[in-house]
Design an enzyme around this catalytic site. Structure first.
Site, PDB file in Angstrom:
ATOM      1  N   TYR A 243       0.773  -1.051   0.009  1.00  0.00           N
ATOM      2  CA  TYR A 243      -0.091  -0.129   0.062  1.00  0.00           C
ATOM      3  C   TYR A 243       0.856   1.150  -0.062  1.00  0.00           C
ATOM      4  O   TYR A 243       1.694   1.308   1.048  1.00  0.00           O
ATOM      5  CB  TYR A 243      -0.895  -0.101   1.203  1.00  0.00           C
ATOM      6  CG  TYR A 243      -2.126  -0.757   1.183  1.00  0.00           C
ATOM      7  CD1 TYR A 243      -3.080  -0.510   0.483  1.00  0.00           C
ATOM      8  CD2 TYR A 243      -2.018  -1.834   2.110  1.00  0.00           C
ATOM      9  CE1 TYR A 243      -4.261  -1.105   0.536  1.00  0.00           C
ATOM     10  CE2 TYR A 243      -3.354  -2.663   2.044  1.00  0.00           C
ATOM     11  CZ  TYR A 243      -4.556  -2.087   1.262  1.00  0.00           C
ATOM     12  OH  TYR A 243      -5.558  -3.147   1.373  1.00  0.00           O
ATOM     13  N   ASP A 272      -7.470  -1.502  -5.128  1.00  0.00           N
ATOM     14  CA  ASP A 272      -8.655  -1.511  -5.061  1.00  0.00           C
ATOM     15  C   ASP A 272      -9.498  -1.113  -3.886  1.00  0.00           C
ATOM     16  O   ASP A 272     -10.603  -0.880  -3.518  1.00  0.00           O
ATOM     17  CB  ASP A 272      -9.326  -2.990  -5.282  1.00  0.00           C
ATOM     18  CG  ASP A 272      -8.623  -4.030  -4.377  1.00  0.00           C
ATOM     19  OD1 ASP A 272      -7.837  -3.646  -3.594  1.00  0.00           O
ATOM     20  OD2 ASP A 272      -8.739  -5.185  -4.300  1.00  0.00           O
ATOM     21  N   HIS A 390     -11.798  -6.756  -3.545  1.00  0.00           N
ATOM     22  CA  HIS A 390     -11.090  -6.190  -2.152  1.00  0.00           C
ATOM     23  C   HIS A 390     -11.937  -7.383  -1.218  1.00  0.00           C
ATOM     24  O   HIS A 390     -12.290  -7.099   0.002  1.00  0.00           O
ATOM     25  CB  HIS A 390     -11.206  -5.058  -1.637  1.00  0.00           C
ATOM     26  CG  HIS A 390      -9.932  -4.687  -0.793  1.00  0.00           C
ATOM     27  ND1 HIS A 390      -8.781  -4.466  -0.960  1.00  0.00           N
ATOM     28  CD2 HIS A 390     -10.083  -4.354   0.642  1.00  0.00           C
ATOM     29  CE1 HIS A 390      -7.891  -4.148  -0.142  1.00  0.00           C
ATOM     30  NE2 HIS A 390      -8.772  -4.258   0.910  1.00  0.00           N
TER      31      HIS A 390
END
Length: 522
Positions: A243, A272, A390
């Site tokens: 991330y 996502d 996700h």
């Protein structure tokens, strides 16, 4: 001999001037640490004068306490018998906390051996883990429509078994990004494994080694990458989820850190969930420690730990970020997103990432054929894509990954020759895995299943999860008359019922009407 402290003793130290907490049966003076706590002082003060072990342990990797506090901060042992009744843990009182699903369960399964499918594993885990863990694992966006469709869409795809085929041999091995694995499914990145069992992500890794399965380590894992990989064999394969952070230096430092771990073979850039979805089962837990402490633990000791680096400006402290975004009652999920960058673009992010690493890049979270096609234009830097919504945890009513897979087949099949395409979300049976492989997926990811396996029985629970799924995959392959994964194809399934629900606007791309853009290759 050190003094033994009572509940009355620690209750007198609940201010910024003197703050004590109980952790693992000992009393700690954390007053000097308050100003530097990554999550801000408020979260510690809310737990001051209490036994904070239950809140602290699942979201802080081993060693965090010792690294963060001087030896002198440990004042002495705590007399647990002096806790008031309401402060006793569920185990101490003999009344374990129950989730709604636990309270409704009938005829509970007692052992892993009694679990015959992944639903059984989840049911057993639901009876064992606490409400906070259940809320985080089970939760999904809004009304759970995408999560439910993830689970049910595979039932609309029919198998086409063949007869008079020798099915004595069955080989489930395959390759993922050039790495040999023994099963065509892998562990998708899923955070906070230690919420469900102390073995955490390392326990999942041990089970994956037993079955030769690939594991993608979550950026928000509850253990450090070094702890997760400790003792793993030289041939065990891992990916690393990234991330990207607002403070890019933190992400850059983490990438440098994983370069030192040879078992990590590729980076999975997750796209996502640029912002967190609304996960009401998680939010109902109203666990303040999780809300503000989860991300701070990650920043200060777990998989996302980075060496402090100079930054420009004056970024908000975590406490301020959470308060500004209204996430005080947002559950574990929203807290994990503090600091995550929402400004990633094709134009800026991939060039930046190219400067940071030579490892293969996999883009996770594609939900349209247009984005799959765009990703294919960035080969060979991008080696693969994971079609995913996700786990239904971001935008509710987003399509299941199998829809996107079929969209790619319909509008831009050349993507399969440029990239390896993976899917995740909703896998409950080995037949689900085989159906995805027949439709072009190179591998299939498991998110919640390993977490519930861990909650059901630690390492053995994850092993049982993988064992069940591998057995079901083998059965499906044999009944199709297929010996190797590479032999699976469209001829083995009938997906017509799902194809009827596919998006029909393939002539519009990047906001412009361009005719059959795929045929013209833009």
């Amino acid at each position: 001999m050190a003094k033994t402290y009572t509940y009355e003793d620690v209750q007198q130290h609940r201010s910024t001037d003197s703050c004590w907490v109980v952790l693992y049966g000992s009393v700690y003076d954390v007053t000097p640490f308050l100003p530097s706590h990554p999550g801000g002082s408020k979260i510690i003060l809310q737990l001051a004068g209490t036994d904070a072990t239950e809140e602290y342990d699942p979201i802080h990797p081993p060693g965090t306490l010792e690294d963060s506090l001087p030896d002198a901060a440990k004042l002495g042992p705590f007399d647990m018998s002096t806790l008031p009744k309401e402060e006793l843990s569920p185990e101490q009182t003999g009344t374990p906390s129950k989730s709604p699903a636990q309270e409704q369960a009938e005829e509970p399964l007692a052992t892993l051996d009694e679990c015959l499918n992944l639903d059984d594993i989840e049911a057993l885990a639901t009876r064992k883990i606490n409400r906070k863990a259940w809320g985080y694992y089970y939760s999904a966006g809004d009304d759970l429509i995408s999560k439910t469709l993830n689970n049910t869409v595979y039932s609309k795809i029919l198998m086409r078994p063949r007869i008079f085929v020798d099915c004595t041999r069955c080989d489930t091995s395959t390759t993922i990004l050039g790495q040999k694995v023994n099963v065509p499914f892998f562990v998708s990145p899923a955070a906070m494994a230690r919420l469900g069992n102390p073995a955490g992500e390392r326990g999942i890794a041990q089970a994956c080694e037993t079955y030769g399965a690939l594991q993608i380590i979550s950026n928000n894992a509850s253990q450090t990458p070094e702890q997760i990989l400790e003792g793993c064999g030289p041939d065990q394969v891992f990916g690393w989820q990234l991330y990207v952070q607002n403070e890019r230096a933190k992400s850059e430092e983490m990438i440098r850190r994983i370069h030192a771990l040879p078992n990590i073979k590729f980076i999975v850039l997750t796209l996502d969930a640029p912002v967190p979805g609304k996960r009401e089962h998680d939010e109902r837990s109203k666990n303040v420690a999780a809300n503000l402490g989860a991300r701070s633990s990650i920043q200060s000791g777990s998989a996302s730990t980075t060496t402090p680096a100079p930054t420009t400006g004056a970024p908000l402290r975590l406490e301020e970020q959470v308060e500004a975004s209204g996430n005080l009652d947002g559950g574990v999920g929203k807290a994990l997103f503090a600091g995550t960058a929402p400004d990633l673009t094709w134009r800026t992010t991939l060039p930046w990432l190219r400067k940071q690493t030579d490892l293969p890049i996999v883009l996770k979270g594609l939900q349209t054929h247009e984005d799959a096609y765009m990703a294919s234009l960035h080969a060979p830097q991008v080696k693969g894509i994971i079609l995913s919504n996700h786990g239904g945890r971001a935008m509710d009513t987003a399509p299941p990954s199998i829809h996107t897979l079929l969209e790619i087949r319909k509008y831009c099949p050349e993507v399969f020759s440029r990239l390896e395409v993976f899917v995740d979300g909703g896998i409950r049976r080995g037949t689900d895995v085989v159906k995805a492989l027949c439709l072009g997926a190179k591998g299939v990811g498991l998110g919640r299943a390993p977490l519930f396996g861990l909650g059901a029985g630690g390492v053995e629970g994850v092993e049982r999860t993988l064992e069940i799924l591998k057995g079901e995959v083998e059965t499906a392959m044999r009944l199709l008359g297929v010996e190797k994964v590479s032999e699976l194809g469209q001829q083995h399934v009938n997906a017509r019922a799902v194809e009827r629900d596919l998006y029909e606007g393939g002539e519009i791309f990047l906001g412009q009407r361009v005719g059959m853009w795929v045929r013209s290759k833009l």
